[in-house]
Write an enzyme that holds these catalytic residues in place. Structure first.
Site, PDB file in Angstrom:
ATOM      1  N   HIS A 152       0.844  -1.207   0.000  1.00 22.06           N
ATOM      2  CA  HIS A 152       0.000   0.000   0.000  1.00 22.06           C
ATOM      3  C   HIS A 152       0.871   1.245   0.000  1.00 22.06           C
ATOM      4  O   HIS A 152       2.057   1.188   0.327  1.00 22.06           O
ATOM      5  CB  HIS A 152      -0.913   0.029   1.233  1.00 22.06           C
ATOM      6  N   LYS A 156      -0.498   4.840   4.649  1.00 26.28           N
ATOM      7  CA  LYS A 156      -1.394   3.916   5.353  1.00 26.28           C
ATOM      8  C   LYS A 156      -0.867   3.688   6.759  1.00 26.28           C
ATOM      9  O   LYS A 156       0.326   3.453   6.966  1.00 26.28           O
ATOM     10  CB  LYS A 156      -1.502   2.587   4.592  1.00 26.28           C
TER      11      LYS A 156
HETATM   12  N1  LIG Z   1     -12.709  -1.306   2.924  1.00 23.54           N
HETATM   13  C1  LIG Z   1     -12.115  -0.739   1.872  1.00 23.54           C
HETATM   14  O1  LIG Z   1     -12.416  -1.067   0.693  1.00 23.54           O
HETATM   15  C2  LIG Z   1     -11.059   0.327   2.112  1.00 23.54           C
HETATM   16  C3  LIG Z   1     -10.361   0.903   1.042  1.00 23.54           C
HETATM   17  C4  LIG Z   1      -9.444   1.929   1.309  1.00 23.54           C
HETATM   18  C5  LIG Z   1      -9.256   2.353   2.620  1.00 23.54           C
HETATM   19  N2  LIG Z   1      -9.924   1.741   3.646  1.00 23.54           N
HETATM   20  C6  LIG Z   1      -9.810   2.174   5.034  1.00 23.54           C
HETATM   21  O2  LIG Z   1     -10.670   3.309   5.167  1.00 23.54           O
HETATM   22  C7  LIG Z   1     -10.153   4.166   6.185  1.00 23.54           C
HETATM   23  C8  LIG Z   1      -9.952   5.564   5.617  1.00 23.54           C
HETATM   24  O3  LIG Z   1      -8.956   5.524   4.613  1.00 23.54           O
HETATM   25  P1  LIG Z   1      -8.399   6.877   3.988  1.00 23.54           P
HETATM   26  O4  LIG Z   1      -7.303   6.477   3.074  1.00 23.54           O
HETATM   27  O5  LIG Z   1      -9.540   7.692   3.487  1.00 23.54           O
HETATM   28  O6  LIG Z   1      -7.786   7.573   5.314  1.00 23.54           O
HETATM   29  P2  LIG Z   1      -7.510   9.109   5.585  1.00 23.54           P
HETATM   30  O7  LIG Z   1      -7.246   9.822   4.307  1.00 23.54           O
HETATM   31  O8  LIG Z   1      -6.498   9.178   6.676  1.00 23.54           O
HETATM   32  O9  LIG Z   1      -8.926   9.669   6.130  1.00 23.54           O
HETATM   33  C9  LIG Z   1      -9.415   9.354   7.395  1.00 23.54           C
HETATM   34  C10 LIG Z   1     -10.661  10.173   7.637  1.00 23.54           C
HETATM   35  O10 LIG Z   1     -11.168   9.849   8.933  1.00 23.54           O
HETATM   36  C11 LIG Z   1     -11.442  11.061   9.610  1.00 23.54           C
HETATM   37  N3  LIG Z   1     -11.337  10.877  11.061  1.00 23.54           N
HETATM   38  C12 LIG Z   1     -10.248  10.586  11.804  1.00 23.54           C
HETATM   39  N4  LIG Z   1     -10.570  10.546  13.110  1.00 23.54           N
HETATM   40  C13 LIG Z   1     -11.891  10.821  13.150  1.00 23.54           C
HETATM   41  C14 LIG Z   1     -12.823  10.944  14.194  1.00 23.54           C
HETATM   42  N5  LIG Z   1     -12.443  10.792  15.491  1.00 23.54           N
HETATM   43  N6  LIG Z   1     -14.125  11.186  13.887  1.00 23.54           N
HETATM   44  C15 LIG Z   1     -14.513  11.358  12.591  1.00 23.54           C
HETATM   45  N7  LIG Z   1     -13.673  11.276  11.558  1.00 23.54           N
HETATM   46  C16 LIG Z   1     -12.389  11.008  11.851  1.00 23.54           C
HETATM   47  C17 LIG Z   1     -10.413  12.046   9.098  1.00 23.54           C
HETATM   48  O11 LIG Z   1     -10.860  13.375   9.386  1.00 23.54           O
HETATM   49  P3  LIG Z   1      -9.979  14.665   8.925  1.00 23.54           P
HETATM   50  O12 LIG Z   1     -10.139  14.724   7.430  1.00 23.54           O
HETATM   51  O13 LIG Z   1     -10.626  15.815   9.596  1.00 23.54           O
HETATM   52  O14 LIG Z   1      -8.579  14.378   9.385  1.00 23.54           O
HETATM   53  C18 LIG Z   1     -10.433  11.696   7.615  1.00 23.54           C
HETATM   54  O15 LIG Z   1     -11.547  12.322   7.011  1.00 23.54           O
HETATM   55  C19 LIG Z   1      -8.852   3.506   6.672  1.00 23.54           C
HETATM   56  O16 LIG Z   1      -9.149   2.735   7.812  1.00 23.54           O
HETATM   57  C20 LIG Z   1      -8.443   2.618   5.504  1.00 23.54           C
HETATM   58  O17 LIG Z   1      -7.630   1.538   5.884  1.00 23.54           O
HETATM   59  C21 LIG Z   1     -10.820   0.748   3.400  1.00 23.54           C
END
Ligand SMILES: NC(=O)c1ccc[n+]([C@@H]2O[C@H](COP(=O)([O-])OP(=O)(O)OC[C@H]3O[C@@H](n4cnc5c(N)ncnc54)[C@H](OP(=O)(O)O)[C@@H]3O)[C@@H](O)[C@H]2O)c1
Length: 262
Positions: A152, A156
Site C-alpha cells: 500500500h 497507510k
Molecule cells: N474497505 C475498503 O475497501 C477500504 C479501502 C481503502 C481504505 N480503507 C480504510 O478506510 C479508512 C480511511 O482511509 P483513507 O485512506 O480515506 O484515510 P484518511 O485519508 O487518513 O482519512 C481518514 C478520515 O477519517 C477522519 N477521522 C479521523 N478521526 C476521526 C474521528 N475521530 N471522527 C470522525 N472522523 C475522523 C479524518 O478526518 P480529517 O479529514 O478531519 O482528518 C479523515 O476524514 C482507513 O481505515 C483505511 O484503511 C478501506
C-alpha cells in the site's frame, strides 16, 4: 438488488470520514448515484467548504440529522462513536475502516442484533472473488504453505492491511483451523508447518495490491489482485449502502451482496 425503501425517496446517507482519501472519493461519485442523498458529512476537523452537504466535526456527531445508512471510512478510534450513533438512530452501517480491535469486532457482533451492518476490509468486486478463489485453493491444496504479501501507499497507518487479514482468515476458515498469522518481516526462524505468513510493503501511491501464494513441492500458485483506483472501493461501499439500508438487523458480508447481485 437494493433493499426496498419505505418510500420512493432517495436513501438518506451519512458520510463519516468525509475529509479523507476514501471520503473524498465517495463524495466525488455521489452525484452519479441518485438513489443516495448525503444529508451530512463528518470529519475530525471542521470543513470550510459550504458547497457540499452540511458538515459536522467528530465532536458534533450526535447533532447530525436523521439518516438511513452511514458509510464510514475513518480511522479505528473513530469507529466506536459512529457505531453507537447508528445503533441509537436505528440506522444501517457500511464500514470499511480497518485496524479495528477485537473489542470493536465484539461491538460489531452486538450491534448487528439491532441494526443491519456490513463491515468489509475491501469493497472491491475483484477482492471478493479473490477471497472465494483463495478459500477454494486452500482446500484443494490443503497441505501447501500459504503466504500473503500486501503493498500500500506510504501514508497507510495500519499493517498488515485489513484485506490481508481477511484473506488469511478465509484460508484458515476453509482449512478449518483457528486463524493466526506470522509477521514474515519480523520472524527470523524457519516457518512452522500450517502457519499463514503475512508481509507488508509500504511506499509510493499504491492503492492496494494483495497476492496469496500457495507453495507446493516443485510448484506454486499465485492468486493476486491490484487496485489501481480507490474509486472501486467507494463505488462498492455505495452499492453496499443501497443493498443494506432497510434490511433486517444482522452482520452481512460482501460475498452475500456479490452473490445476490450475480
Ligand atoms: N474497505 C475498503 O475497501 C477500504 C479501502 C481503502 C481504505 N480503507 C480504510 O478506510 C479508512 C480511511 O482511509 P483513507 O485512506 O480515506 O484515510 P484518511 O485519508 O487518513 O482519512 C481518514 C478520515 O477519517 C477522519 N477521522 C479521523 N478521526 C476521526 C474521528 N475521530 N471522527 C470522525 N472522523 C475522523 C479524518 O478526518 P480529517 O479529514 O478531519 O482528518 C479523515 O476524514 C482507513 O481505515 C483505511 O484503511 C478501506
Amino acid at each position: 438488488m437494493p433493499s426496498p425503501t419505505p418510500s420512493n425517496r432517495p436513501i438518506r446517507l451519512l458520510l463519516h470520514g468525509a475529509g479523507g482519501r476514501m471520503g473524498r472519493s465517495v463524495l466525488s461519485l455521489l452525484p452519479g448515484v441518485p438513489a443516495l442523498h448525503a444529508v451530512a458529512t463528518v470529519s475530525r476537523n471542521a470543513n470550510d467548504d459550504t458547497s457540499g452537504p452540511p458538515s459536522f466535526t467528530s465532536e458534533q456527531l450526535e447533532l447530525v440529522p436523521e439518516f438511513d445508512v452511514a458509510i464510514d471510512f475513518s480511522l479505528a478510534p473513530a469507529f466506536t462513536p459512529v457505531l453507537a450513533l447508528c445503533v441509537a438512530r436505528g440506522a444501517a452501517l457500511v464500514s470499511g475502516t480497518t485496524g479495528l480491535s477485537s473489542t470493536d469486532r465484539d461491538a460489531i457482533e452486538q450491534a448487528s442484533r439491532r441494526i443491519p451492518l456490513l463491515w468489509a476490509s475491501n469493497f472491491s468486486l475483484g477482492v471478493a472473488v479473490l477471497q472465494m478463489l483463495a478459500s477454494r485453493a486452500a482446500v484443494v491444496l490443503s497441505d501447501w504453505d500459504c503466504e500473503i504479501v500486501e503493498t500500500h501507499h506510504g501514508r497507510k497507518r495500519d499493517a498488515p492491511s485489513g484485506t490481508a487479514l481477511t484473506l488469511g482468515e478465509a484460508v484458515a476458515e476453509a482449512r478449518q483451523q483457528p486463524f493466526a498469522w506470522d509477521d514474515r518481516l519480523q520472524e527470523s526462524e524457519a516457518r512452522s508447518a500450517g502457519s499463514i505468513g503475512i508481509a507488508s510493503l509500504r511506499g509510493g501511491d499504491v492503492v492496494g495490491d494483495h497476492v496469496v501464494t500457495l507453495f507446493g513441492p516443485g510448484e506454486r500458485l499465485e492468486l493476486g489482485h491490484r487496485a489501481d483506483d480507490r474509486r472501486i472501493f467507494a463505488m462498492g461501499a455505495m452499492k453496499a449502502a443501497q443493498w443494506l439500508a432497510f434490511r433486517a438487523p444482522g452482520a452481512y458480508r460482501m460475498q452475500e451482496m456479490v452473490a445476490a447481485e450475480s
